[in-house]
Design a protein around this motif. Structure first.
Motif, short mmCIF file in Angstrom:
data_model
loop_
_atom_site.label_atom_id
_atom_site.label_comp_id
_atom_site.label_asym_id
_atom_site.label_seq_id
_atom_site.Cartn_x
_atom_site.Cartn_y
_atom_site.Cartn_z
N LYS A 255 15.62 -24.55 -9.28
CA LYS A 255 15.58 -23.31 -8.50
C LYS A 255 14.91 -22.16 -9.25
O LYS A 255 15.34 -21.01 -9.13
N THR A 256 13.88 -22.49 -10.03
CA THR A 256 13.16 -21.42 -10.72
C THR A 256 11.77 -21.17 -10.12
O THR A 256 11.16 -20.15 -10.38
N ASP A 257 11.25 -22.12 -9.34
CA ASP A 257 9.90 -22.01 -8.80
C ASP A 257 9.93 -21.11 -7.55
O ASP A 257 9.93 -21.57 -6.42
N GLU A 258 9.94 -19.80 -7.80
CA GLU A 258 10.10 -18.83 -6.72
C GLU A 258 8.94 -18.86 -5.74
O GLU A 258 9.10 -18.59 -4.54
N GLU A 259 7.75 -19.18 -6.25
CA GLU A 259 6.58 -19.20 -5.38
C GLU A 259 6.73 -20.30 -4.32
O GLU A 259 6.47 -20.08 -3.13
N ALA A 260 7.16 -21.50 -4.77
CA ALA A 260 7.36 -22.60 -3.81
C ALA A 260 8.42 -22.20 -2.79
O ALA A 260 8.27 -22.47 -1.59
N LYS A 261 9.47 -21.56 -3.26
CA LYS A 261 10.55 -21.14 -2.37
C LYS A 261 10.02 -20.19 -1.28
O LYS A 261 10.27 -20.38 -0.09
N LYS A 262 9.24 -19.21 -1.73
CA LYS A 262 8.73 -18.21 -0.79
C LYS A 262 7.80 -18.87 0.23
O LYS A 262 7.88 -18.61 1.43
N MET A 263 6.92 -19.76 -0.28
CA MET A 263 5.99 -20.43 0.63
C MET A 263 6.73 -21.29 1.64
O MET A 263 6.38 -21.36 2.81
N TYR A 264 7.79 -21.95 1.18
CA TYR A 264 8.55 -22.83 2.08
C TYR A 264 9.21 -22.03 3.21
O TYR A 264 9.06 -22.35 4.38
N TYR A 265 9.94 -20.97 2.84
CA TYR A 265 10.67 -20.24 3.88
C TYR A 265 9.71 -19.51 4.83
O TYR A 265 10.00 -19.37 6.02
N SER A 266 8.54 -19.05 4.31
CA SER A 266 7.58 -18.41 5.24
C SER A 266 6.98 -19.45 6.16
O SER A 266 6.78 -19.20 7.36
N ALA A 267 6.68 -20.65 5.61
CA ALA A 267 6.13 -21.70 6.47
C ALA A 267 7.14 -22.07 7.55
O ALA A 267 6.80 -22.22 8.73
N LEU A 268 8.41 -22.17 7.16
CA LEU A 268 9.44 -22.55 8.13
C LEU A 268 9.58 -21.47 9.22
O LEU A 268 9.76 -21.78 10.41
N GLU A 269 9.44 -20.23 8.81
CA GLU A 269 9.52 -19.15 9.80
C GLU A 269 8.38 -19.29 10.82
O GLU A 269 8.59 -19.16 12.03
N ALA A 270 7.18 -19.59 10.30
CA ALA A 270 6.02 -19.75 11.21
C ALA A 270 6.21 -20.96 12.11
O ALA A 270 5.87 -20.94 13.30
N ILE A 271 6.77 -22.02 11.54
CA ILE A 271 7.02 -23.23 12.34
C ILE A 271 8.01 -22.91 13.46
O ILE A 271 7.83 -23.27 14.62
N GLU A 272 9.05 -22.18 13.10
CA GLU A 272 10.06 -21.84 14.11
C GLU A 272 9.47 -20.96 15.20
O GLU A 272 9.76 -21.12 16.38
N ALA A 273 8.62 -20.02 14.77
CA ALA A 273 8.05 -19.08 15.75
C ALA A 273 7.05 -19.77 16.67
O ALA A 273 6.92 -19.40 17.83
N ASN A 274 6.34 -20.78 16.17
CA ASN A 274 5.23 -21.33 16.95
C ASN A 274 5.42 -22.76 17.44
O ASN A 274 4.79 -23.15 18.41
N LEU A 275 6.23 -23.54 16.75
CA LEU A 275 6.28 -24.98 17.05
C LEU A 275 7.62 -25.47 17.59
O LEU A 275 7.66 -26.45 18.34
N VAL A 276 8.69 -24.84 17.18
CA VAL A 276 10.01 -25.35 17.59
C VAL A 276 10.26 -25.02 19.06
O VAL A 276 10.07 -23.89 19.50
N GLN A 277 10.62 -26.03 19.82
CA GLN A 277 10.78 -25.90 21.27
C GLN A 277 12.10 -26.52 21.71
O GLN A 277 12.66 -27.34 21.00
N LYS A 278 12.52 -26.11 22.90
CA LYS A 278 13.72 -26.75 23.50
C LYS A 278 13.26 -27.41 24.81
O LYS A 278 12.58 -26.77 25.62
N SER A 279 13.61 -28.67 24.99
CA SER A 279 13.19 -29.37 26.21
C SER A 279 14.07 -28.94 27.38
O SER A 279 15.17 -28.41 27.17
N PRO A 280 13.62 -29.22 28.62
CA PRO A 280 14.48 -28.89 29.77
C PRO A 280 15.86 -29.51 29.66
O PRO A 280 16.86 -28.94 30.08
N GLY A 281 15.93 -30.67 29.01
CA GLY A 281 17.24 -31.33 28.87
C GLY A 281 18.01 -30.85 27.64
O GLY A 281 19.04 -31.43 27.29
#
Ligand code: DMJ
Length: 486
Positions: A255-281
């Protein structure tokens, strides 16, 4: 020997009996897959279980024994010591690294480099370290490009490298050049030579700096200009393990690689904003993105993401912890649905959420299952981090389905259509079945102190690598830092 079918009441056995019963069964499955590989395909890359012969293929540039190198750690962890010793002896005497063929940098790295590193760390056998150092050096010329982004294919003899013919405009693939970090950091650790870490940090630097559409990372990048070549984004094939390696780089660095951490959580935020969906079911899924247009499809490969999100749940913003746990559980549930909605109870290569489909494959070409691990991988991580018994039950459903539909007389085989009552086998026992699928099943039913997640990080082929500890040692000349892997 077939697995005996167990009554559901097994789940109420004492933890000790439970562990012993299940582990015995997974050992039996591994031994069956291994013994048949040994009898009919020894030294080849994979077993063809119907025709009882070996397969070599063209992914590993003339390297042989992919199933052996991929199995070393699984055999060792399961305590199959005779089999492990045979595998070790083969690596020592017959793994010839002086091959001269065209290899996938990614596949050689995750299976051979990962497999040898993990065998070394688990057993302390110097021979594995010597082998992996030789192999690691052979991969370095792939990085000789104008940007330092490696090309996908390398000739292991001459060091010449080039891009896959199918990759648009000579581009490199995000999931390939983004899935080197864990292994390369360990190559530097073991060799005391920073070159490997430099190579992967250079990739990291470029990716961090480059402009990203909506914060997303497209799958194709030019190794010449360092620009994105197409705007296709996917958490499944072509993108998947890049995201996985961001969070795992952070975890593996203690847990020292802060750059990887930052890139991961920003990528996940973008994924959630643009890719994560809920189906009709009501099923949560991660769609693919093509220049702003969503393709409502999720690949089996993308099902690793339940596990990825749950291992990162604790280290993001504290107020998002529960949200990440929920997201991971929802994705894993969706992937389980893709299994339960098929006749075989195994999941298709890709499933859709449009045209009335809900977690089912609509195209004939998406209906196959090749013994992939990703869904079981997520069950294992979800179990370790929540201890909800449903993940073990789902794992057991998969075991029953594997036994019923994929076990053939001489090994395990993929199947062509998960929706067909009578299955047709593809005649291939993939090496990742031994390295990942069976290992994750074993870990799903083991105690948490077998390869604890605080100390080990699994590469994308399920090879465990130790967390690199930064320790302060008191020396005569004062206090200095030493990096150790234990
Ligand atoms: C494995 O080789 C690895 O898990 C890789 O990251 C993706 N594909 C296979 C298994 O499906």
């Amino acid at each position: 020997m077939r697995l005996p079918s167990l009554p559901p009441s097994i789940f109420s056995l004492s933890p000790y009996r439970f562990h012993a019963e299940y582990c015995r069964m997974y050992r039996t499955m591994m031994k069956f897959a291994w013994d048949n590989y040994k009898s009919f395909a020894w030294g080849r890359n994979e077993l063809r279980p119907l025709t009882r012969n070996g397969h070599i293929g063209n992914m590993f540039g003339g390297l042989r024994g992919a199933s052996i190198v991929d199995s070393l750690d699984t055999l060792y962890i399961m305590g199959l010591m005779d089999e492990y010793n045979d595998a070790k002896e083969w690596v020592e005497t017959s793994l010839d690294l002086n091959s001269n063929g065209e290899a996938s940098l990614f596949e050689v790295n995750i299976r051979y480099v990962g497999g040898l590193l993990s065998a070394y760390y688990l057993t302390g056998e110097e021979m594995f370290k010597r082998k992996v150092m030789v192999l690691g050096e052979k991969l370095l010329p792939a990085f000789n490009t104008p940007t330092g982004i490696p090309r996908g294919v390398i000739n292991l003899g001459s060091g010449t490298s080039w891009s896959w013919g199918w990759a648009s405009a000579g581009s490199s693939i995000l999931a390939e050049f983004g899935t080197l970090h864990l292994e390369f950091v360990h190559l530097s650790e073991l060799s005391n030579n920073g070159i490997y870490t430099e190579k992967v940090m250079n990739i990291r630097k470029l990716l961090n700096k480059i402009e990203k559409p909506h914060g997303l990372y497209p799958n194709f990048l030019s190794p010449v200009s360092g620009n994105w070549v197409q705007h296709h984004v996917s958490i499944g094939g072509l993108g998947d393990s890049f995201y996985e390696y961001l969070i795992k780089s952070y975890l593996m660095s203690d847990k020292t690689d802060e750059e990887a951490k930052k890139m991961y959580y920003s990528a996940l935020e973008a994924i959630e904003a643009n890719l994560v969906q809920k189906s009709p079911g009501g099923l949560t899924y991660m769609a693919e993105w093509r220049g702003g247009i969503l393709d409502h499809k999720m690949g089996h490969l993308a099902c690793f993401s339940g596990g990825m999100v749950v291992i990162g749940a604790d280290d993001g913003a504290p107020e998002k912890r529960q949200h990440y746990l929920d997201l991971a559980a929802e994705i894993t549930h969706t992937c389980h649905e893709s299994y339960s909605r098929s006749a075989t109870k195994l999941g298709p290569e890709a499933f859709r959420f449009d045209g009335g489909a809900e977690a089912t494959a609509t195209r004939l070409s998406d209906r196959y299952y090749i013994l992939r691990p990703e869904v079981i991988e997520s069950y294992m991580y979800m179990w370790r981090l929540t201890h909800d018994p449903k993940y073990r039950e789902w794992g057991w459903e998969a075991v029953e389905a594997l036994e019923q539909h994929c076990r053939v007389e001489a090994g395990f085989s993929g199947i062509r259509d998960v929706y067909a009552q009578t299955v047709s086998h593809d005649n291939m026992q993939q090496s990742f079945f031994l390295s990942e699928t069976l290992k994750y099943l074993y870990l799903l039913f083991s105690d948490d102190d077998l390869l604890p997640l605080e100390d080990w990080v699994f590469n994308t082929e399920a090879h465990p690598l130790p967390v690199v500890r930064k320790r302060c040692l008191q020396g005569e000349g004062g206090t200095h830092d030493k990096t150790t892997s234990e």
